[in-house]
Design an enzyme around this catalytic site. Sequence first.
Site, PDB file in Angstrom:
ATOM      1  N   TYR A  40     -14.964 -11.452   0.033  1.00 32.31           N
ATOM      2  CA  TYR A  40     -15.633 -10.168  -0.242  1.00 32.31           C
ATOM      3  C   TYR A  40     -16.886 -10.375  -1.083  1.00 32.31           C
ATOM      4  CZ  TYR A  40     -11.751  -7.447   1.648  1.00 32.31           C
ATOM      5  OH  TYR A  40     -10.815  -6.893   2.495  1.00 32.31           O
ATOM      6  N   ARG A  99      -6.613  11.792  -5.921  1.00 30.56           N
ATOM      7  CA  ARG A  99      -7.895  11.117  -5.718  1.00 30.56           C
ATOM      8  C   ARG A  99      -9.033  12.134  -5.795  1.00 30.56           C
ATOM      9  NH1 ARG A  99     -11.769   9.328  -2.191  1.00 30.56           N
ATOM     10  NH2 ARG A  99     -12.007   7.096  -1.759  1.00 30.56           N
ATOM     11  N   ARG A 147      -3.553   6.742   1.033  1.00 30.88           N
ATOM     12  CA  ARG A 147      -4.077   7.897   1.751  1.00 30.88           C
ATOM     13  C   ARG A 147      -3.111   8.597   2.701  1.00 30.88           C
ATOM     14  NH1 ARG A 147      -9.348   5.062   3.844  1.00 30.88           N
ATOM     15  NH2 ARG A 147      -7.864   3.351   3.702  1.00 30.88           N
ATOM     16  N   ASP A 201      -6.786  -2.469  -7.357  1.00 30.29           N
ATOM     17  CA  ASP A 201      -7.300  -3.105  -6.149  1.00 30.29           C
ATOM     18  C   ASP A 201      -7.548  -4.577  -6.451  1.00 30.29           C
ATOM     19  OD1 ASP A 201      -8.239  -2.219  -3.323  1.00 30.29           O
ATOM     20  OD2 ASP A 201      -9.686  -3.718  -3.973  1.00 30.29           O
ATOM     21  N   ARG A 232       0.827  -1.224   0.000  1.00 34.80           N
ATOM     22  CA  ARG A 232       0.000   0.000   0.000  1.00 34.80           C
ATOM     23  C   ARG A 232       0.855   1.266   0.000  1.00 34.80           C
ATOM     24  NH1 ARG A 232      -5.626  -0.566   1.304  1.00 34.80           N
ATOM     25  NH2 ARG A 232      -6.140  -2.735   0.989  1.00 34.80           N
TER      26      ARG A 232
HETATM   27  O1  1CP Z   1       0.431   1.019  -3.406  1.00 30.93           O
HETATM   28  C1  1CP Z   1      -0.380   0.099  -3.319  1.00 30.93           C
HETATM   29  O2  1CP Z   1      -0.078  -1.001  -2.822  1.00 30.93           O
HETATM   30  C2  1CP Z   1      -1.771   0.396  -3.767  1.00 30.93           C
HETATM   31  C3  1CP Z   1      -2.480  -0.634  -4.561  1.00 30.93           C
HETATM   32  C4  1CP Z   1      -3.465  -1.458  -3.727  1.00 30.93           C
HETATM   33  C5  1CP Z   1      -3.347  -2.819  -3.408  1.00 30.93           C
HETATM   34  C6  1CP Z   1      -2.163  -3.727  -3.682  1.00 30.93           C
HETATM   35  C7  1CP Z   1      -4.712  -1.014  -3.219  1.00 30.93           C
HETATM   36  C8  1CP Z   1      -5.224   0.364  -3.315  1.00 30.93           C
HETATM   37  N1  1CP Z   1      -5.356  -2.093  -2.667  1.00 30.93           N
HETATM   38  C9  1CP Z   1      -4.541  -3.202  -2.761  1.00 30.93           C
HETATM   39  C10 1CP Z   1      -4.838  -4.572  -2.340  1.00 30.93           C
HETATM   40  C11 1CP Z   1      -6.004  -4.854  -1.474  1.00 30.93           C
HETATM   41  N2  1CP Z   1      -7.250  -4.276  -1.495  1.00 30.93           N
HETATM   42  C12 1CP Z   1      -6.039  -5.883  -0.507  1.00 30.93           C
HETATM   43  C13 1CP Z   1      -4.916  -6.877  -0.276  1.00 30.93           C
HETATM   44  C14 1CP Z   1      -3.816  -6.307   0.526  1.00 30.93           C
HETATM   45  C15 1CP Z   1      -4.147  -6.012   1.974  1.00 30.93           C
HETATM   46  O3  1CP Z   1      -4.498  -6.948   2.704  1.00 30.93           O
HETATM   47  O4  1CP Z   1      -4.052  -4.836   2.331  1.00 30.93           O
HETATM   48  C16 1CP Z   1      -7.308  -5.888   0.089  1.00 30.93           C
HETATM   49  C17 1CP Z   1      -7.819  -6.797   1.183  1.00 30.93           C
HETATM   50  C18 1CP Z   1      -8.072  -4.860  -0.535  1.00 30.93           C
HETATM   51  C19 1CP Z   1      -9.499  -4.524  -0.300  1.00 30.93           C
HETATM   52  C20 1CP Z   1      -9.665  -3.089  -0.011  1.00 30.93           C
HETATM   53  N3  1CP Z   1      -9.658  -2.119  -0.963  1.00 30.93           N
HETATM   54  C21 1CP Z   1      -9.746  -2.475   1.245  1.00 30.93           C
HETATM   55  C22 1CP Z   1      -9.763  -3.192   2.604  1.00 30.93           C
HETATM   56  C23 1CP Z   1     -11.152  -3.482   3.006  1.00 30.93           C
HETATM   57  C24 1CP Z   1     -11.256  -4.243   4.308  1.00 30.93           C
HETATM   58  O5  1CP Z   1     -11.787  -5.362   4.315  1.00 30.93           O
HETATM   59  O6  1CP Z   1     -10.788  -3.714   5.343  1.00 30.93           O
HETATM   60  C25 1CP Z   1      -9.826  -1.074   1.030  1.00 30.93           C
HETATM   61  C26 1CP Z   1      -9.975   0.002   2.050  1.00 30.93           C
HETATM   62  C27 1CP Z   1      -9.780  -0.883  -0.385  1.00 30.93           C
HETATM   63  C28 1CP Z   1      -9.733   0.408  -1.107  1.00 30.93           C
HETATM   64  C29 1CP Z   1      -8.370   0.831  -1.461  1.00 30.93           C
HETATM   65  N4  1CP Z   1      -7.525   0.091  -2.269  1.00 30.93           N
HETATM   66  C30 1CP Z   1      -6.353   0.765  -2.460  1.00 30.93           C
HETATM   67  C31 1CP Z   1      -6.447   2.016  -1.741  1.00 30.93           C
HETATM   68  C32 1CP Z   1      -5.391   3.089  -1.719  1.00 30.93           C
HETATM   69  C33 1CP Z   1      -7.699   2.033  -1.109  1.00 30.93           C
HETATM   70  C34 1CP Z   1      -8.263   3.164  -0.280  1.00 30.93           C
HETATM   71  C35 1CP Z   1      -9.008   4.017  -1.237  1.00 30.93           C
HETATM   72  C36 1CP Z   1      -9.140   5.422  -0.833  1.00 30.93           C
HETATM   73  O7  1CP Z   1      -9.915   5.707   0.110  1.00 30.93           O
HETATM   74  O8  1CP Z   1      -8.536   6.291  -1.495  1.00 30.93           O
END
Ligand code: 1CP
Length: 358
Positions: free
Chosen positions: A154, A40, A31, A77, A27
């Site tokens: 999910y 964003r 944010r 994502d 990540r």
């Molecule tokens: O730099 C990077 O790594 C960004 C790319 C990235 C990756 C590899 C994002 C952006 N998401 C992910 C993978 C991801 N997404 C996972 C696997 C890794 C981990 O366990 O962290 C999972 C479970 C998700 C699902 C997801 N997408 C969540 C978690 C939900 C939960 O169950 O708690 C969230 C909050 C998102 C949205 C998301 N994805 C990525 C970002 C930067 C965000 C936040 C979006 C925002 O508000 O701007």
Amino acid sequence: MREIRNDLYLRTLRGEKVERTPIWVMRQAGRYLPEYRETRKQAGDFLTLCKTPELACKVTMQPIDRFGLDAAILFSDILTIPDAMGLELVLEEGVGPVFNKPIRTISDIDNIHIPNMETDLSYVTSAIKVIREELNDRVPLIGFTGSPWTLASYMVEGSGSKEFRRIKGLMFEDPNSMHRLLQIVTDSVVDYLRAQVAAGAQSLMVFDTWGGMLSTDNYQRFSLEYMHQIVSSLKSDPVTQDVPVVLFTKGGGQWLEMMVETKCDGLGLDWTVDMAAAKARVGDKVVLQGNMDPVIMNTGEQQVMSGATQVLEAYGHHAPEDRGHIFNLGHGIQPFAKPENMTALVNTVKSHSTNYHC
Ligand code: 1CP
């Protein structure tokens, strides 16, 4: 001035001798970075950011430009696949990802749209091409997917979950349907990773964020089995066979030996795993990636420097039989992390790790 090519990360994954430990951070775009929040805002919402290749490229590059990390990860994502399957992903402010059309009945499984990589997910492959162009071989690009179990969680829960009542209910009550869903997801994941590599991804990571919620027996049957299929398919396909694959099961520290059986190239470790013990268990078979507690990034520079040094010390000296270490956090960096702590982290790993490579 054009930076020289840095392939430390790929050389480490190939088991080659390297001069220091490479670092990237799960990540790393997101944010906690003001420039991410700005882009964003410009995009309007998270999915538009993912689906606009130029903007996805911009946020992928932000942590590379600012911190000098050794690998870039595609900004996207894991939930792009279920979205392309017709479940309609929305990111609700303050809630997280939600599906408008979750899997609720057996006929929902039958009606899943099998995504076509060239039409439904072309925004991902386009983003990869734009990013590779922009990176110009400065550092390698990591492509990724969620594990079938994590994606199915999910899809069936309809959002994030703490207890996994629906998905575990399906697994216990109707294992055949559970397996059918996992197989559908697995086939699409393999297609998806292949398309990412064909577009330019140079390494692949599978995020099994929720595999650690399972008993050992069910982990083997419902998560590991499908990750095994993914690695086998990738290793037998001429397009993907030379691309390193890293598996990460959060909470999977007790299963490292089983995970190695997949013939993956690397294992991601969360912060609960003792790095020195993991190295003794499987360090001659796979590269280990991790595993500083991400919450340290929300504290002070001193804590970051000492946390990083401890992880490097725990892996210790790189002997010829050791496959290698990639520095990372044990899970994604949080929105509360201080950007200046990333600078301290990268500098500490870059300078201090040379002591262990000689
Ligand atoms: O730099 C990077 O790594 C960004 C790319 C990235 C990756 C590899 C994002 C952006 N998401 C992910 C993978 C991801 N997404 C996972 C696997 C890794 C981990 O366990 O962290 C999972 C479970 C998700 C699902 C997801 N997408 C969540 C978690 C939900 C939960 O169950 O708690 C969230 C909050 C998102 C949205 C998301 N994805 C990525 C970002 C930067 C965000 C936040 C979006 C925002 O508000 O701007």
